[in-house]
Design an enzyme around this catalytic site. Structure first.
Site, PDB file in Angstrom:
ATOM      1  N   LYS A 123       0.860  -1.193   0.000  1.00  0.00           N
ATOM      2  CA  LYS A 123       0.000   0.000   0.000  1.00  0.00           C
ATOM      3  C   LYS A 123       0.888   1.233   0.000  1.00  0.00           C
ATOM      4  O   LYS A 123       1.128   1.871   1.033  1.00  0.00           O
ATOM      5  CB  LYS A 123      -0.940  -0.011   1.212  1.00  0.00           C
ATOM      6  CG  LYS A 123      -2.155   0.903   1.012  1.00  0.00           C
ATOM      7  CD  LYS A 123      -3.014   0.464  -0.153  1.00  0.00           C
ATOM      8  CE  LYS A 123      -4.175   1.367  -0.424  1.00  0.00           C
ATOM      9  NZ  LYS A 123      -4.921   1.012  -1.618  1.00  0.00           N
ATOM     10  N   SER A 164      -8.099  -0.015  -5.753  1.00  0.00           N
ATOM     11  CA  SER A 164      -8.442   0.213  -4.348  1.00  0.00           C
ATOM     12  C   SER A 164      -9.947   0.447  -4.216  1.00  0.00           C
ATOM     13  O   SER A 164     -10.733  -0.449  -4.476  1.00  0.00           O
ATOM     14  CB  SER A 164      -7.623   1.375  -3.789  1.00  0.00           C
ATOM     15  OG  SER A 164      -7.527   1.255  -2.377  1.00  0.00           O
TER      16      SER A 164
END
Length: 587
Positions: A190, A386
């Protein structure tokens, strides 16, 4: 004194009358522009003229007086109309071919892919496609490579050097300002938070960027190889060794068909369309062709409808606009389509890097509810990562282009600590009282305590668990498997098909056909949701914001992305985020 009051009164009356006249003129122009039916005559032996020098949105903006107000170029045309116009031109007897003119291709790679495939389909009609440019960027050359003839100006520029991706890191800037970005996240990959806490890419992020960049580049080379009949390994060598430095090099290695000036290309187009060289070329701009006299022979069954819901931009709460995904607006559109008995299936077109975790979940809920009563298919554009993937995962089926960027299943939160900025730089201190131990949780004037970090980490962990569970349920996989391919990692469409995040490679038309097949209908009308913002909604604060954005873009040019990155930092500090790395730039 009497003369003074007379002067003041006359001035006021003059200002009022002038203002009224101005308002009447503007309103008249607005009404005329909004109600006018633009009609372009397409004559015999015409050429469809295409150039792409603006960003390409999903839908053509509704702004008929854009040039009048100087807000944006009225030649901006959306992907929806580009694809529709190329398809219409294929069957239009008045259109003999396409002139693909010099373009910078500011669009994403998946958008370019859809247009390129439309051109390949156009050529099946036997009509020609001619490409010309003084400067071939890699993006435009990839598009132009499918043309029957590719020409470059003899003194032009031909870029062919491979892909690179760069991320801007702000930690050094934040350190100088006395700002600490306190990061709470889940996901090894991430990397959206890395620009604020590191000065270079982490090993994990470098690995994933190498992976998806390599996948994108392989697809790029494969497409050119097939179109130009040049060995892919040879293409790799040309780029790796920078063998194409001048136009004659591109000709030597068969990447172009000739070195020509624009007038020579125009003469060839006239010859191909049986027009005298002394006459002007019969051409029609693709943006004007939308309102042309060309008619479609398709017969539609108005009893059956397929809804296309455009979800484009960052995901946020509220209404949003045509360039952002507001959870209220998109949820309402999905709900309307679900409750409309005439709508037999839904296609959700997603082009988003993600955004608010909460807003993403709100939209996901509507997708899941729709799936229970009618087919819903997702078509991914340049990005569906995402939060963009979150709102997609509950669909019956997911389509993506090979070069779509998707995945990035992860979640994070950023809480700034401005204590050093306030104390050391500005000389500001704070004091106060509170009724509870955590009453000032998230206060930016001090660092988080260990207990507060644990509380926030628990919240983010829960969000990630809910995200991976939603994906696992939607994709019929175990949550453990989704976690193994999640962790915030970014994938291309090609890679996503292999690991089960995407069902098929295809464009928006493929998704529509799939939706129709699943709904058991053969003839249908396609409706676009949500309703686009009218021109009147641009007045006031919206118009001021648009003018301000245009001014900043004009001043900063390519550096505008750095401004956006700093601006985005404040947005990401509001709520937990499901979004991909902020700034992926592929050159």
């Amino acid at each position: 004194m009497k003369q003074f009051f007379k002067f003041v009164f006359a001035t006021m009356v003059g200002i009022i009358l002038t203002s009224i006249i101005f308002i009447v003129i503007i309103v008249g122009l607005i009404v005329a522009a909004a109600s006018g039916d633009k009609h372009t005559e397409v004559t015999e032996n015409s050429v469809l003229h295409i150039d792409f020098n603006n960003a390409i949105p999903e839908r053509t903006p509704k702004n008929p007086i854009a040039d009048l107000l100087g807000l944006e170029n009225d030649k901006i045309i959306g992907l929806n109309d580009i694809l529709a116009n190329i398809k219409r031109a294929k069957h239009d007897d008045n259109i003999r071919g396409i002139f693909l003119d010099e373009s910078y291709m500011l669009s994403g790679q998946a958008t370019t892919e859809e247009i390129r495939n439309a051109l390949i389909d156009f050529k099946k009609s036997g009509k020609f496609v001619i490409a010309y440019s003084e400067v071939y960027t890699q993006g435009f050359y990839y598009l132009a490579s499918v043309a029957d003839k590719v020409y470059i100006n003899p003194k032009g520029i031909f870029e062919f050097r491979g892909f690179s991706s760069q991320i801007t890191f702000l930690k050094g800037t934040l350190d100088k300002l006395g700002i600490e970005a306190q990061v709470i996240k889940v996901g090894t990959y991430k990397s959206a938070v890395e620009p604020f806490i590191l000065t270079k890419m982490s090993d994990a992020n470098r690995m994933q960027v190498n992976s998806y960049l390599g996948s994108l580049y392989d697809h790029f080379l494969t497409g050119i190889s097939e179109a130009r009949k040049v060995n892919k390994d040879s293409l790799f060598s040309m780029a790796n060794n920078l063998k194409i430095q001048f136009p004659e090099d591109a000709l030597k290695y068969k990447l172009v068909d000739g070195l020509k000036y624009r007038d020579q290309v125009l003469d060839e187009l006239k010859e191909r369309t049986d027009v005298s060289k002394k006459s002007s070329l019969n051409d029609v701009e693709i943006s004007d062709y939308t309102g042309s006299n060309s008619k479609s022979d398709d017969k539609k069954d108005t009893k059956n409808h397929i809804a296309i819901i455009y979800a484009s931009g960052e995901i946020q709460g509220g209404d949003g606009d045509d360039n952002t995904i507001g959870s209220d607006r998109i949820s309402e559109s999905i709900r309307k389509a679900r409750l409309n008995d005439k709508v037999k299936a839904v296609v959700l077109r997603v082009n988003s890097p993600g955004g608010s975790s909460l807003a993403s979940d709100v939209i996901w809920r509507e997708v899941a509810l729709t799936k229970q009563v009618k087919p819903i298919i997702v078509s991914m554009g340049d990005l569906a990562a995402s939060g963009g993937y979150y709102i997609s995962c509950a669909a019956d089926s997911i389509f993506a282009e090979p070069n779509t960027i998707t995945g990035s299943i992860g979640i994070f939160a950023i809480i700034p600590n401005l204590q050093k900025l306030f104390n050391d730089k500005l000389g500001m201190t704070f004091d106060g009282v509170k009724t509870g131990k955590y009453a000032d949780l998230g206060d930016i004037s001090r660092p988080l305590s260990a207990e507060e970090k644990a509380i926030l980490q628990n919240s983010v962990n829960r969000g990630y668990d809910e995200f991976t569970k939603a994906v696992a349920d939607g994709r019929h996989k175990t949550q453990a498997y989704i976690n193994s391919i999640g962790q915030g990692r970014v994938w291309t469409g090609t890679q996503a098909v292999k690991i089960g995040l995407v069902d098929r490679l295809g464009n928006i038309n493929d998704a529509i056909k799939s939706a129709a097949k699943k709904a058991g209908i053969k003839s249908y009308v396609v409706d676009a949701y949500p309703d686009q913002k009218s021109i009147f909604s641009k007045f006031g604060s919206n118009m001021t914001a648009e003018m301000r954005t245009k001014a900043v873009k004009s001043e900063l040019g390519e550096n505008y992305r750095y401004y956006e990155q700093v601006k985005g930092l404040t947005q990401m500090m509001r709520t937990p985020q499901t979004r991909m790395p902020y700034d992926i730039v592929i050159r």
